[in-house]
Design a protein around this motif. Structure first.
Motif, PDB file in Angstrom:
ATOM      1  N   THR A 248      35.641 -88.338 -10.721  1.00  0.00           N
ATOM      2  CA  THR A 248      35.227 -87.403  -9.992  1.00  0.00           C
ATOM      3  C   THR A 248      34.658 -86.072 -10.748  1.00  0.00           C
ATOM      4  O   THR A 248      34.563 -84.897 -10.056  1.00  0.00           O
ATOM      5  CB  THR A 248      36.054 -86.748  -8.861  1.00  0.00           C
ATOM      6  OG1 THR A 248      37.167 -86.550  -9.522  1.00  0.00           O
ATOM      7  CG2 THR A 248      36.303 -88.051  -7.961  1.00  0.00           C
ATOM      8  N   ARG A 249      34.522 -86.110 -12.085  1.00  0.00           N
ATOM      9  CA  ARG A 249      34.534 -85.068 -12.879  1.00  0.00           C
ATOM     10  C   ARG A 249      32.951 -85.234 -13.327  1.00  0.00           C
ATOM     11  O   ARG A 249      32.771 -85.986 -14.284  1.00  0.00           O
ATOM     12  CB  ARG A 249      35.478 -84.600 -13.903  1.00  0.00           C
ATOM     13  CG  ARG A 249      34.976 -83.543 -14.531  1.00  0.00           C
ATOM     14  CD  ARG A 249      36.030 -83.293 -15.936  1.00  0.00           C
ATOM     15  NE  ARG A 249      37.628 -83.192 -15.415  1.00  0.00           N
ATOM     16  CZ  ARG A 249      38.558 -84.076 -15.362  1.00  0.00           C
ATOM     17  NH1 ARG A 249      38.248 -84.918 -16.192  1.00  0.00           N
ATOM     18  NH2 ARG A 249      39.898 -83.691 -14.778  1.00  0.00           N
ATOM     19  N   ALA A 250      32.117 -83.903 -13.358  1.00  0.00           N
ATOM     20  CA  ALA A 250      31.077 -83.848 -13.988  1.00  0.00           C
ATOM     21  C   ALA A 250      31.219 -83.000 -15.246  1.00  0.00           C
ATOM     22  O   ALA A 250      31.500 -81.991 -14.954  1.00  0.00           O
ATOM     23  CB  ALA A 250      29.840 -83.219 -13.204  1.00  0.00           C
ATOM     24  N   CYS A 251      30.843 -83.674 -16.523  1.00  0.00           N
ATOM     25  CA  CYS A 251      30.746 -82.739 -17.821  1.00  0.00           C
ATOM     26  C   CYS A 251      29.678 -82.289 -18.071  1.00  0.00           C
ATOM     27  O   CYS A 251      28.567 -83.204 -18.227  1.00  0.00           O
ATOM     28  CB  CYS A 251      31.589 -83.852 -18.700  1.00  0.00           C
ATOM     29  SG  CYS A 251      33.078 -84.485 -18.401  1.00  0.00           S
ATOM     30  N   VAL A 252      29.466 -81.147 -18.418  1.00  0.00           N
ATOM     31  CA  VAL A 252      28.123 -80.288 -18.852  1.00  0.00           C
ATOM     32  C   VAL A 252      28.364 -79.585 -20.023  1.00  0.00           C
ATOM     33  O   VAL A 252      29.184 -78.797 -20.232  1.00  0.00           O
ATOM     34  CB  VAL A 252      27.531 -79.413 -17.386  1.00  0.00           C
ATOM     35  CG1 VAL A 252      26.366 -78.658 -17.898  1.00  0.00           C
ATOM     36  CG2 VAL A 252      27.637 -80.188 -16.323  1.00  0.00           C
ATOM     37  N   ILE A 253      27.298 -79.808 -21.075  1.00  0.00           N
ATOM     38  CA  ILE A 253      27.214 -79.048 -22.211  1.00  0.00           C
ATOM     39  C   ILE A 253      25.786 -78.213 -22.144  1.00  0.00           C
ATOM     40  O   ILE A 253      24.667 -78.952 -22.130  1.00  0.00           O
ATOM     41  CB  ILE A 253      27.431 -79.770 -23.385  1.00  0.00           C
ATOM     42  CG1 ILE A 253      28.823 -80.671 -23.394  1.00  0.00           C
ATOM     43  CG2 ILE A 253      27.495 -79.212 -24.644  1.00  0.00           C
ATOM     44  CD1 ILE A 253      28.864 -81.563 -24.495  1.00  0.00           C
ATOM     45  N   LEU A 254      25.772 -77.007 -22.263  1.00  0.00           N
ATOM     46  CA  LEU A 254      24.906 -76.250 -22.537  1.00  0.00           C
ATOM     47  C   LEU A 254      24.782 -75.799 -23.946  1.00  0.00           C
ATOM     48  O   LEU A 254      25.166 -75.793 -24.745  1.00  0.00           O
ATOM     49  CB  LEU A 254      24.975 -74.925 -21.795  1.00  0.00           C
ATOM     50  CG  LEU A 254      25.100 -74.890 -20.468  1.00  0.00           C
ATOM     51  CD1 LEU A 254      25.373 -73.586 -19.739  1.00  0.00           C
ATOM     52  CD2 LEU A 254      23.938 -75.611 -19.473  1.00  0.00           C
ATOM     53  N   PRO A 255      23.351 -75.749 -24.448  1.00  0.00           N
ATOM     54  CA  PRO A 255      23.195 -75.828 -25.933  1.00  0.00           C
ATOM     55  C   PRO A 255      23.383 -74.441 -26.668  1.00  0.00           C
ATOM     56  O   PRO A 255      23.942 -74.430 -27.702  1.00  0.00           O
ATOM     57  CB  PRO A 255      21.482 -75.858 -26.166  1.00  0.00           C
ATOM     58  CG  PRO A 255      20.887 -75.368 -24.703  1.00  0.00           C
ATOM     59  CD  PRO A 255      22.196 -75.575 -23.771  1.00  0.00           C
ATOM     60  N   ASP A 256      22.935 -73.189 -25.930  1.00  0.00           N
ATOM     61  CA  ASP A 256      23.223 -71.992 -26.456  1.00  0.00           C
ATOM     62  C   ASP A 256      23.053 -70.891 -25.696  1.00  0.00           C
ATOM     63  O   ASP A 256      22.656 -70.970 -24.348  1.00  0.00           O
ATOM     64  CB  ASP A 256      22.300 -71.762 -28.014  1.00  0.00           C
ATOM     65  CG  ASP A 256      21.113 -71.865 -27.417  1.00  0.00           C
ATOM     66  OD1 ASP A 256      20.386 -71.653 -26.366  1.00  0.00           O
ATOM     67  OD2 ASP A 256      20.192 -72.505 -28.208  1.00  0.00           O
ATOM     68  N   ALA A 257      23.007 -69.601 -25.997  1.00  0.00           N
ATOM     69  CA  ALA A 257      22.600 -68.484 -25.156  1.00  0.00           C
ATOM     70  C   ALA A 257      21.386 -67.542 -25.857  1.00  0.00           C
ATOM     71  O   ALA A 257      20.902 -66.597 -25.359  1.00  0.00           O
ATOM     72  CB  ALA A 257      23.773 -67.568 -25.185  1.00  0.00           C
ATOM     73  N   ALA A 258      20.968 -68.115 -27.082  1.00  0.00           N
ATOM     74  CA  ALA A 258      19.849 -67.430 -27.760  1.00  0.00           C
ATOM     75  C   ALA A 258      18.297 -68.073 -27.591  1.00  0.00           C
ATOM     76  O   ALA A 258      17.573 -67.260 -27.398  1.00  0.00           O
ATOM     77  CB  ALA A 258      19.973 -67.625 -29.271  1.00  0.00           C
ATOM     78  N   SER A 259      18.177 -69.377 -27.415  1.00  0.00           N
ATOM     79  CA  SER A 259      16.986 -70.060 -27.236  1.00  0.00           C
ATOM     80  C   SER A 259      16.220 -69.260 -25.930  1.00  0.00           C
ATOM     81  O   SER A 259      15.063 -69.274 -25.795  1.00  0.00           O
ATOM     82  CB  SER A 259      17.029 -71.374 -27.273  1.00  0.00           C
ATOM     83  OG  SER A 259      17.589 -71.803 -26.255  1.00  0.00           O
ATOM     84  N   SER A 260      17.299 -69.160 -24.996  1.00  0.00           N
ATOM     85  CA  SER A 260      16.781 -68.633 -23.814  1.00  0.00           C
ATOM     86  C   SER A 260      17.975 -68.192 -23.132  1.00  0.00           C
ATOM     87  O   SER A 260      18.938 -68.831 -23.071  1.00  0.00           O
ATOM     88  CB  SER A 260      15.946 -69.669 -22.776  1.00  0.00           C
ATOM     89  OG  SER A 260      15.769 -69.225 -21.649  1.00  0.00           O
ATOM     90  N   PRO A 261      17.910 -66.977 -22.188  1.00  0.00           N
ATOM     91  CA  PRO A 261      18.994 -66.508 -21.589  1.00  0.00           C
ATOM     92  C   PRO A 261      19.438 -67.470 -20.256  1.00  0.00           C
ATOM     93  O   PRO A 261      20.425 -67.153 -19.576  1.00  0.00           O
ATOM     94  CB  PRO A 261      18.798 -64.911 -21.031  1.00  0.00           C
ATOM     95  CG  PRO A 261      17.059 -65.047 -20.976  1.00  0.00           C
ATOM     96  CD  PRO A 261      16.617 -66.015 -22.166  1.00  0.00           C
ATOM     97  N   ARG A 262      18.500 -68.228 -19.910  1.00  0.00           N
ATOM     98  CA  ARG A 262      18.620 -68.929 -18.436  1.00  0.00           C
ATOM     99  C   ARG A 262      19.683 -69.787 -18.633  1.00  0.00           C
ATOM    100  O   ARG A 262      20.479 -70.111 -17.566  1.00  0.00           O
ATOM    101  CB  ARG A 262      17.273 -69.956 -18.538  1.00  0.00           C
ATOM    102  CG  ARG A 262      17.017 -70.890 -19.553  1.00  0.00           C
ATOM    103  CD  ARG A 262      16.272 -71.986 -19.114  1.00  0.00           C
ATOM    104  NE  ARG A 262      16.683 -73.010 -18.047  1.00  0.00           N
ATOM    105  CZ  ARG A 262      15.988 -74.035 -17.782  1.00  0.00           C
ATOM    106  NH1 ARG A 262      14.847 -74.345 -18.325  1.00  0.00           N
ATOM    107  NH2 ARG A 262      16.601 -75.050 -17.080  1.00  0.00           N
ATOM    108  N   TRP A 263      20.198 -70.341 -19.670  1.00  0.00           N
ATOM    109  CA  TRP A 263      21.323 -71.153 -19.705  1.00  0.00           C
ATOM    110  C   TRP A 263      22.577 -70.835 -19.233  1.00  0.00           C
ATOM    111  O   TRP A 263      23.158 -71.190 -18.120  1.00  0.00           O
ATOM    112  CB  TRP A 263      21.802 -71.941 -21.022  1.00  0.00           C
ATOM    113  CG  TRP A 263      20.267 -72.314 -21.906  1.00  0.00           C
ATOM    114  CD1 TRP A 263      19.976 -71.894 -23.050  1.00  0.00           C
ATOM    115  CD2 TRP A 263      19.752 -73.497 -21.648  1.00  0.00           C
ATOM    116  NE1 TRP A 263      18.886 -72.581 -23.319  1.00  0.00           N
ATOM    117  CE2 TRP A 263      18.656 -73.877 -22.392  1.00  0.00           C
ATOM    118  CE3 TRP A 263      19.931 -74.257 -20.485  1.00  0.00           C
ATOM    119  CZ2 TRP A 263      17.500 -74.689 -22.332  1.00  0.00           C
ATOM    120  CZ3 TRP A 263      18.821 -75.514 -20.074  1.00  0.00           C
ATOM    121  CH2 TRP A 263      17.858 -75.663 -21.079  1.00  0.00           C
ATOM    122  N   GLU A 264      22.854 -69.536 -19.723  1.00  0.00           N
ATOM    123  CA  GLU A 264      24.164 -68.698 -18.992  1.00  0.00           C
ATOM    124  C   GLU A 264      23.794 -68.048 -17.655  1.00  0.00           C
ATOM    125  O   GLU A 264      24.844 -68.292 -16.754  1.00  0.00           O
ATOM    126  CB  GLU A 264      24.805 -67.931 -20.005  1.00  0.00           C
ATOM    127  CG  GLU A 264      25.525 -68.612 -21.174  1.00  0.00           C
ATOM    128  CD  GLU A 264      26.630 -69.601 -20.574  1.00  0.00           C
ATOM    129  OE1 GLU A 264      27.425 -69.112 -19.792  1.00  0.00           O
ATOM    130  OE2 GLU A 264      27.121 -70.483 -21.421  1.00  0.00           O
TER     131      GLU A 264
END
Length: 349
Positions: A35-51
């Protein structure tokens, strides 16, 4: 796209998310990882959108559907990416939703698949993923290319003889080639060929350096710049400003800096990719997989990976208000300094 159309698309996405939350129990069955979804985002530099956007929408959507969520950011470090993945897999995942960073997600996808865990490639394609959820990246590039063609024509320049510099994205990002292919399909049809094309990168400062070198090699002459995203465009614009030049410049992401440059007339347009639409599509795909169902896809990548493609929108000065109204740009952050007068001019409040 007209304002009413854009708002209706975003509204429909919200309705879809509410309906999804209402019909999902999230009990998952089996061990806790199911029941757990695991998510990995790449960075915070290539675009502010990730965070600022993706994390929020993915977290809210998955939790509203009744599932546990573990979202972490690799902060541009491929080793950290692998470490996060190992930790998540040890704790248990019912599905992995990965944004690739310089190929780091490929090994993670292989490991997850070996453990019977489905993998969703989010925004960037990943070899070995079960599904790919992103915007129509070829169309993103095509919209960028059209903004360059239109900008040249508005400036009275013949695209076939114009001096155009191409500033692409990092070739390690599978989307970069799709953006370029889409842009080239439109620009070449108008007779444009690149006068210079430095190595692709997702970095504003390096793009500034690369563009300055290209501009020098061209004797200081440039008629337009195809920039693959707003971050690259911002770097290019610093050099244009330094040399007292204003030419058509493309971009994507509808970042605050990008929208400001569009309002100021320094960037012709930005391709708005309503992140909530992409996140909602990813949530819907993840929930289906967590429930043991088969998600529906409308396209395929060349390797046969099912591709859920979301439609992007071109935003010029008159459409910036739509991005604000959709909640993807904050007025207080956007309308500062010289931009404040432009916000008033275009009814942004």
């Amino acid at each position: 796209m007209k304002r009413a159309s854009l708002i209706s698309v975003v509204a429909m996405a919200g309705i879809s998310a509410i309906a999804l939350a209402g019909c999902t129990s999230g009990d998952g069955g089996g061990d806790a990882g199911a029941t757990r979804a695991c998510v990995i985002l790449p960075d915070a530099a290539s675009s502010p959108r990730w965070e600022t956007l993706d994390r929020k929408y993915l977290q809210e959507g998955l939790e509203a559907a009744g599932f546990e969520v573990d979202i972490q950011n690799a902060q541009g470090d491929t080793n950290k990416y692998a470490t996060i993945a190992d930790q998540q897999l040890t704790q248990g995942c019912g599905v992995m939703l990965l944004v690739d960073h310089q190929g780091a997600a490929v090994a993670v996808a292989e490991k997850a698949s070996g453990e019977g865990i489905p993998v969703i490639a989010y925004d960037r394609p990943i070899e070995g993923a079960d599904y790919y959820v992103s915007f129509d990246n070829f169309q993103v590039g095509a919209l960028e290319g059209q903004s360059i063609v239109d900008g040249l024509e508005a400036a009275g320049k013949d695209p076939a003889t114009a001096v155009v510099v191409y500033m692409g994205g990092d070739p390690a990002d599978g989307n970069a080639a799709m953006f370029r292919d889409g842009a080239v399909s439109v620009m070449e049809a108008a007779g444009i060929t690149p006068a210079a094309e430095p190595p692709g990168i997702w970095d504003g400062d390096k793009s500034a350096t690369n563009f300055e070198q290209a501009l020098t090699s061209l004797g200081g002459v440039v008629d337009a710049v195809w920039a693959a995203n707003d971050t690259n465009a911002a770097g290019v614009i610093t050099i244009l400003d330094k040399n007292g030049l204003t030419v058509p410049v493309s971009g994507q992401d509808a970042s605050i800096a990008g929208l400001q440059n569009v309002l100021l007339g320094k960037q012709t347009a930005t391709v708005y990719k309503p992140v909530k639409l992409e996140a909602d599509a990813a949530v819907e795909t993840a929930v289906a997989l967590l429930k043991g169902e088969t998600p529906e896809a409308d396209q395929e990548l060349e390797d046969g990976t099912p591709y859920i493609a979301v439609t992007p929108v071109l935003v010029g000065p008159e459409q910036v208000k739509d991005v604000v109204d959709a909640g993807d740009a904050d007025v207080a952050e956007l309308c500062t300094g010289d931009v404040a007068a432009k916000c008033e001019e275009y009814g942004i409040s």
